[in-house]
Design an enzyme around this catalytic site. Sequence first.
Site, short mmCIF file in Angstrom:
data_model
loop_
_atom_site.label_atom_id
_atom_site.label_comp_id
_atom_site.label_asym_id
_atom_site.label_seq_id
_atom_site.Cartn_x
_atom_site.Cartn_y
_atom_site.Cartn_z
N GLU A 48 54.71 22.57 34.81
CA GLU A 48 53.89 23.75 35.13
C GLU A 48 53.46 24.47 33.85
O GLU A 48 52.31 24.88 33.70
CB GLU A 48 54.68 24.68 36.07
CG GLU A 48 54.13 26.09 36.23
CD GLU A 48 52.72 26.16 36.82
OE1 GLU A 48 52.17 25.12 37.21
OE2 GLU A 48 52.17 27.27 36.86
N HIS B 11 50.85 22.44 32.08
CA HIS B 11 49.57 22.53 32.79
C HIS B 11 48.82 23.80 32.37
O HIS B 11 47.64 23.76 32.06
CB HIS B 11 49.82 22.52 34.30
CG HIS B 11 48.58 22.72 35.13
ND1 HIS B 11 47.53 21.85 35.11
CD2 HIS B 11 48.23 23.71 35.99
CE1 HIS B 11 46.58 22.30 35.93
NE2 HIS B 11 46.98 23.43 36.47
N HIS C 79 41.58 26.04 44.26
CA HIS C 79 41.88 25.71 42.86
C HIS C 79 41.50 24.24 42.57
O HIS C 79 40.91 23.94 41.55
CB HIS C 79 43.37 25.96 42.61
CG HIS C 79 43.82 25.85 41.19
ND1 HIS C 79 43.36 26.66 40.17
CD2 HIS C 79 44.72 25.02 40.59
CE1 HIS C 79 43.95 26.33 39.04
NE2 HIS C 79 44.78 25.33 39.25
C1 HEM Z 1 40.91 24.47 33.34
C2 HEM Z 1 41.76 25.09 34.13
C3 HEM Z 1 42.52 24.43 35.25
C4 HEM Z 1 42.27 23.26 35.94
C5 HEM Z 1 41.09 22.30 35.74
C6 HEM Z 1 43.32 23.11 36.92
C7 HEM Z 1 43.42 22.07 37.82
C8 HEM Z 1 44.44 21.88 38.71
C9 HEM Z 1 44.56 20.78 39.64
C10 HEM Z 1 43.53 19.68 39.84
C11 HEM Z 1 45.72 20.93 40.32
C12 HEM Z 1 46.28 19.99 41.40
C13 HEM Z 1 45.92 20.57 42.75
C14 HEM Z 1 46.46 19.75 43.89
O1 HEM Z 1 47.08 18.72 43.67
O2 HEM Z 1 46.22 20.17 45.03
C15 HEM Z 1 46.37 22.13 39.82
C16 HEM Z 1 47.58 22.60 40.25
C17 HEM Z 1 48.13 23.79 39.84
N1 HEM Z 1 47.60 24.69 38.95
FE1 HEM Z 1 45.91 24.43 37.88
N2 HEM Z 1 44.20 24.15 36.79
C18 HEM Z 1 43.75 24.98 35.79
C19 HEM Z 1 44.33 26.15 35.35
C20 HEM Z 1 45.47 26.70 35.86
C21 HEM Z 1 46.05 27.93 35.41
C22 HEM Z 1 45.52 28.83 34.29
C23 HEM Z 1 47.15 28.15 36.16
C24 HEM Z 1 48.02 29.36 35.99
C25 HEM Z 1 49.14 29.55 36.56
C26 HEM Z 1 47.29 27.03 37.09
C27 HEM Z 1 48.30 26.86 38.03
C28 HEM Z 1 48.45 25.76 38.83
C29 HEM Z 1 49.60 25.53 39.70
C30 HEM Z 1 50.80 26.46 39.88
C31 HEM Z 1 49.40 24.30 40.33
C32 HEM Z 1 50.34 23.60 41.33
C33 HEM Z 1 49.97 23.99 42.74
C34 HEM Z 1 50.91 23.33 43.74
O3 HEM Z 1 52.12 23.29 43.52
O4 HEM Z 1 50.42 22.87 44.78
N3 HEM Z 1 46.24 26.18 36.87
N4 HEM Z 1 45.57 22.68 38.85
#
Ligand code: HEM
Length: 157
Positions: free
Chosen positions: A70, A73, A135
């Site tokens: 996390e 990411h 997201h």
């Molecule tokens: C360029 C910026 C970002 C992109 C392209 C991105 C993309 C993604 C993608 C594709 C997933 C997987 C979603 C899924 O499997 O359903 C994800 C999960 C996640 N992202 Fe991001 N993300 C970005 C920025 C951030 C930021 C700044 C945070 C801040 C906390 C964040 C927090 C999370 C979390 C917590 C998950 C996991 C969600 C879960 O457990 O289902 N992301 N992100």
Amino acid sequence: MSKTPVRYRHIAGFTLLVTYIVMLLGAYTSAIGAGLSCPDWPTCYGTWVPFLQPEIITNSPYSALQIFAEWAHRGLAMTAGVLIVGTTVGAWVTHRNTPIVKWSATAALVLLPLQVILGGLTVTEDLQPIIVTTHLGVAILILLCLLTTCLVAYLRR
Ligand code: HEM
């Protein structure tokens, strides 16, 4: 038609690659149940680098791998953000006469703050399905914009 500087194509390609890796890391974070392993935002356990304080990792109900996924990411997303800004500025400087390159990069940049806010809400709203799904949706749009920028920049060289 302007001649594409070699460097710009490479920057656009690198930005595309890093953004793709951010998406894969997000999917991995989700798949290992680590979405809330950093329970706060924008810091993680109130600090930018939780691994500097081993007691944080020891006392967390999550494993070190989950916290790392996390945290990485978020960190890589920040790097992708900087690259997207650079790619957009570069598009306006080097592709003044190629609207599709300028505007697809600009669209990615406009979506970026929304994506960061959604990422934060993913955590603070306890992985609400509508937020997690949005997201993912915005991530795909950003990737498509960058793919367009990159492909057209390569084809117009
Ligand atoms: C360029 C910026 C970002 C992109 C392209 C991105 C993309 C993604 C993608 C594709 C997933 C997987 C979603 C899924 O499997 O359903 C994800 C999960 C996640 N992202 Fe991001 N993300 C970005 C920025 C951030 C930021 C700044 C945070 C801040 C906390 C964040 C927090 C999370 C979390 C917590 C998950 C996991 C969600 C879960 O457990 O289902 N992301 N992100």
